[in-house]
Scaffold this active site. Structure first.
Site, PDB file in Angstrom:
ATOM      1  N   GLU A 159      -1.711   8.930  19.130  1.00 23.44           N
ATOM      2  CA  GLU A 159      -2.287   7.600  18.941  1.00 23.44           C
ATOM      3  C   GLU A 159      -1.329   6.539  19.462  1.00 23.44           C
ATOM      4  O   GLU A 159      -0.188   6.451  19.019  1.00 23.44           O
ATOM      5  CB  GLU A 159      -2.592   7.341  17.465  1.00 23.44           C
ATOM      6  CG  GLU A 159      -3.732   8.175  16.922  1.00 23.44           C
ATOM      7  CD  GLU A 159      -4.141   7.763  15.526  1.00 23.44           C
ATOM      8  OE1 GLU A 159      -3.814   6.617  15.113  1.00 23.44           O
ATOM      9  OE2 GLU A 159      -4.795   8.569  14.841  1.00 23.44           O
ATOM     10  N   TYR A 170      -9.544  -5.412   6.614  1.00 24.41           N
ATOM     11  CA  TYR A 170      -9.271  -3.981   6.626  1.00 24.41           C
ATOM     12  C   TYR A 170      -9.894  -3.378   5.374  1.00 24.41           C
ATOM     13  O   TYR A 170      -9.584  -3.787   4.247  1.00 24.41           O
ATOM     14  CB  TYR A 170      -7.765  -3.705   6.637  1.00 24.41           C
ATOM     15  CG  TYR A 170      -7.472  -2.221   6.612  1.00 24.41           C
ATOM     16  CD1 TYR A 170      -7.398  -1.498   7.796  1.00 24.41           C
ATOM     17  CD2 TYR A 170      -7.324  -1.539   5.408  1.00 24.41           C
ATOM     18  CE1 TYR A 170      -7.155  -0.131   7.779  1.00 24.41           C
ATOM     19  CE2 TYR A 170      -7.089  -0.177   5.385  1.00 24.41           C
ATOM     20  CZ  TYR A 170      -7.006   0.518   6.573  1.00 24.41           C
ATOM     21  OH  TYR A 170      -6.789   1.872   6.547  1.00 24.41           O
ATOM     22  N   ARG A 214       8.115   7.276  -4.586  1.00 27.43           N
ATOM     23  CA  ARG A 214       7.970   8.156  -5.749  1.00 27.43           C
ATOM     24  C   ARG A 214       9.295   8.850  -6.049  1.00 27.43           C
ATOM     25  O   ARG A 214       9.970   9.316  -5.126  1.00 27.43           O
ATOM     26  CB  ARG A 214       6.890   9.203  -5.493  1.00 27.43           C
ATOM     27  CG  ARG A 214       5.522   8.582  -5.255  1.00 27.43           C
ATOM     28  CD  ARG A 214       4.510   9.629  -4.880  1.00 27.43           C
ATOM     29  NE  ARG A 214       3.235   9.005  -4.537  1.00 27.43           N
ATOM     30  CZ  ARG A 214       2.272   9.592  -3.865  1.00 27.43           C
ATOM     31  NH1 ARG A 214       2.421  10.840  -3.451  1.00 27.43           N
ATOM     32  NH2 ARG A 214       1.150   8.952  -3.599  1.00 27.43           N
ATOM     33  N   ARG A 230      -6.079  -4.832  16.699  1.00 28.14           N
ATOM     34  CA  ARG A 230      -5.384  -3.745  17.367  1.00 28.14           C
ATOM     35  C   ARG A 230      -6.407  -2.660  17.682  1.00 28.14           C
ATOM     36  O   ARG A 230      -7.342  -2.431  16.903  1.00 28.14           O
ATOM     37  CB  ARG A 230      -4.280  -3.170  16.481  1.00 28.14           C
ATOM     38  CG  ARG A 230      -3.221  -4.163  16.084  1.00 28.14           C
ATOM     39  CD  ARG A 230      -2.390  -4.633  17.245  1.00 28.14           C
ATOM     40  NE  ARG A 230      -1.457  -3.614  17.703  1.00 28.14           N
ATOM     41  CZ  ARG A 230      -0.667  -3.736  18.769  1.00 28.14           C
ATOM     42  NH1 ARG A 230      -0.728  -4.833  19.513  1.00 28.14           N
ATOM     43  NH2 ARG A 230       0.157  -2.764  19.108  1.00 28.14           N
ATOM     44  N   ARG A 241       1.607   8.304  15.944  1.00 26.24           N
ATOM     45  CA  ARG A 241       1.422   9.559  15.243  1.00 26.24           C
ATOM     46  C   ARG A 241       0.628  10.530  16.107  1.00 26.24           C
ATOM     47  O   ARG A 241       0.018  10.144  17.104  1.00 26.24           O
ATOM     48  CB  ARG A 241       0.705   9.356  13.906  1.00 26.24           C
ATOM     49  CG  ARG A 241      -0.701   8.784  14.011  1.00 26.24           C
ATOM     50  CD  ARG A 241      -1.311   8.554  12.640  1.00 26.24           C
ATOM     51  NE  ARG A 241      -2.665   8.020  12.718  1.00 26.24           N
ATOM     52  CZ  ARG A 241      -3.451   7.800  11.664  1.00 26.24           C
ATOM     53  NH1 ARG A 241      -3.011   8.074  10.440  1.00 26.24           N
ATOM     54  NH2 ARG A 241      -4.659   7.305  11.811  1.00 26.24           N
ATOM     55  N   ASP A 253     -11.057   0.353   3.377  1.00 19.73           N
ATOM     56  CA  ASP A 253     -11.187   1.797   3.281  1.00 19.73           C
ATOM     57  C   ASP A 253     -12.666   2.157   3.165  1.00 19.73           C
ATOM     58  O   ASP A 253     -13.503   1.322   2.803  1.00 19.73           O
ATOM     59  CB  ASP A 253     -10.419   2.331   2.072  1.00 19.73           C
ATOM     60  CG  ASP A 253      -8.909   2.323   2.292  1.00 19.73           C
ATOM     61  OD1 ASP A 253      -8.486   2.456   3.458  1.00 19.73           O
ATOM     62  OD2 ASP A 253      -8.158   2.185   1.307  1.00 19.73           O
ATOM     63  N   ARG A 282       0.814  -1.210   0.000  1.00 16.34           N
ATOM     64  CA  ARG A 282       0.000   0.000   0.000  1.00 16.34           C
ATOM     65  C   ARG A 282       0.853   1.268   0.000  1.00 16.34           C
ATOM     66  O   ARG A 282       0.337   2.359  -0.150  1.00 16.34           O
ATOM     67  CB  ARG A 282      -0.894   0.018   1.245  1.00 16.34           C
ATOM     68  CG  ARG A 282      -1.957  -1.047   1.274  1.00 16.34           C
ATOM     69  CD  ARG A 282      -2.578  -1.207   2.647  1.00 16.34           C
ATOM     70  NE  ARG A 282      -3.004   0.051   3.224  1.00 16.34           N
ATOM     71  CZ  ARG A 282      -4.194   0.601   3.050  1.00 16.34           C
ATOM     72  NH1 ARG A 282      -5.077  -0.015   2.289  1.00 16.34           N
ATOM     73  NH2 ARG A 282      -4.516   1.727   3.622  1.00 16.34           N
TER      74      ARG A 282
END
Length: 382
Positions: free
Chosen positions: A299, A347, A176, A248, A278, A349, A172
């Site tokens: 978090e 999982y 670049r 989790r 984060r 989106d 994922r």
């Protein structure tokens, strides 16, 4: 007219309920929490006025035009580009790894072609078929970038060594060789002007839909409805009689101050010595608004215990075996279909969740009209 039940007032339950209601059926929606929208729940913070993503940041992004058009019936999306930063070794870098990250980290000023050749030299090409997260990272970017940006963060997020995680997790995360720091590649990206809870509220706003919050569901209720769409935890449906699937969960430590705390919406922390993964500063998720005060959340990721909110399915070897057993039990149930992230232990989106819910309700209505068997799963969970 039939009477259906949707268990869970997140996107899966709400979208299915609306589709069935539009088709002329009555739908009851129940949720054990005291609010709708599940983990996408947003609310105004009374002290700062900031729209807070109560269970962590959600940025909408998709290439699915049908889903984009569907949601635009219920909200106005504001322009938003997800630009993530990370702190590693006392310095701040841009994610995903791009040309700026590479040049800054190695103290160079390489062109795209030079950087690509340089990273190929760093990469461990002896790993021909990566099986683990660590092998995939070493094959992609080499030891230095892996240890700076992925190793510690991943260990904190998943609570285990990256050598125990499948390589598919890292697929994922692109690398670049230009200065593009937009985290997502998708055609459509934005933030709902009024938050996600307002979207779900409008989806559920139909005379054929009734919503009951703070309401527990038990499988004994299935017989009271023509069909049940269950988006809760699949193991919870069976009262965890085979054991608990691994998840989790997240703990949030609140930070409040004046002005701007960190200058960006999301700051990752790659060092394993930092206990949190984060910090999200929520005012930056609504850049069209102005607020003098700010609210942030650290978090902290850990194993999900009984009675806590599950966030990320682990799906390692032990969970896969248990999941197969629960799926076998689910297939033997009559009058219920398992949907969504928790119902299929995957999982997902937001856009995939909505797309699957739209497809499930359409297929259900077609199968019912043709008097064919309704499946336990509209999407295979394994």
């Amino acid at each position: 007219m039939c009477d259906f039940l949707a268990v869970g007032a997140g996107f899966s339950g709400a979208v299915i309920a609306r589709s069935l209601a539009n088709a002329g059926h009555t739908v009851s929606v129940v949720d054990s929490r005291l609010h709708i929208a599940g983990n996408c729940h947003t609310e105004r913070d009374p002290q700062s006025g900031v729209m807070v993503h109560r269970y962590g940041p959600h940025i909408f992004h998709t290439d699915n035009e049908q889903v984009w058009d569907y949601l635009n019936q219920f909200t106005t999306f504001m322009p938003y580009t997800n630009r993530v930063k990370t702190t590693s070794g006392g310095k701040v870098y841009s994610l995903p790894i791009n040309l700026l990250t590479i040049n800054q980290f190695f103290g160079k000023a390489m062109s795209p072609a030079e950087a690509q050749s340089f990273i190929e030299e760093q990469a461990d090409l002896s790993i021909e078929d990566p099986q683990t997260f660590e092998e995939q990272a070493l094959r992609f970017v080499g030891k230095d970038l892996y240890e700076a940006f992925f190793k510690g963060y991943t260990q904190k997020q998943w609570g285990c060594s990256p050598t125990q995680l499948p390589a598919s997790i890292l697929k994922r995360l692109p690398v670049r060789f230009n200065y593009d720091d937009n985290y997502f590649f998708h055609k459509y990206q934005g933030m709902p002007r009024d938050g996600y809870t307002a979207i779900v509220e409008r989806i559920l706003d139909h005379p054929n839909i009734s919503v009951r919050l703070g309401t527990q569901f038990s499988r004994a209720q299935v017989k009271d409805y023509d069909h049940v769409f269950y988006s809760g935890p699949i193991d919870g449906y069976f009262d965890y009689d085979l054991g608990r699937l691994g998840y989790r969960t997240l703990d949030f430590r609140e930070i409040r101050t004046e002005g701007d705390f960190q200058g960006c919406a999301v700051m990752n922390y790659g060092d394993e010595s930092v206990p949190y993964t984060r910090i999200a500063e929520h005012k930056h998720f609504s850049p069209w608004e102005q607020h003098d005060k700010t609210i942030c959340f650290e978090e902290h990721s850990r194993a999900c215990e009984e009675g806590e909110i599950p966030y990320y399915p682990i799906r390692l070897t032990e969970e896969q075996a248990m999941l197969r057993d629960y799926v076998d039990k689910a297939r033997r149930e009559a009058g219920v279909s398992f949907v969504g992230r928790l119902g299929t232990y995957r999982y997902l989106d937001m856009d995939v969740t909505i797309a699957e819910a739209l497809e499930a309700s359409e297929r259900f209505l077609t199968l019912r009209e043709q008097r064919e068997t309704i499946p336990s799963f509209f999407v295979e969970p394994i």
